[in-house]
Design a protein around this motif. Sequence first.
Motif: not given
Length: 60
Positions: A1-11, A25-37
């Motif tokens: 699992m990988f995490a990514a923190i981004v300010p917003s997904v509206s942009s 990541l999905v193509a390599e068999g991983y999952q993404l955990l997004p965090g919105l700051s």
Amino acid sequence: MFAAIVPSVSSTISAEAIEGLNAELVAEGYQLLPGLSGYDHQREMELTRAISRGGPMASS
């Protein structure tokens, strides 16, 4: 699992970055955990600590 923190997904830039990262990541068999700051440095630090602990973040 990988995490990514981004300010917003509206942009378009943030949304496309998250979608692209997720696809790779999905193509390599991983999952993404997004965090919105929400452009809030304190929130970003809370998310970073929660991700580092590997557990849920307590609500303030």
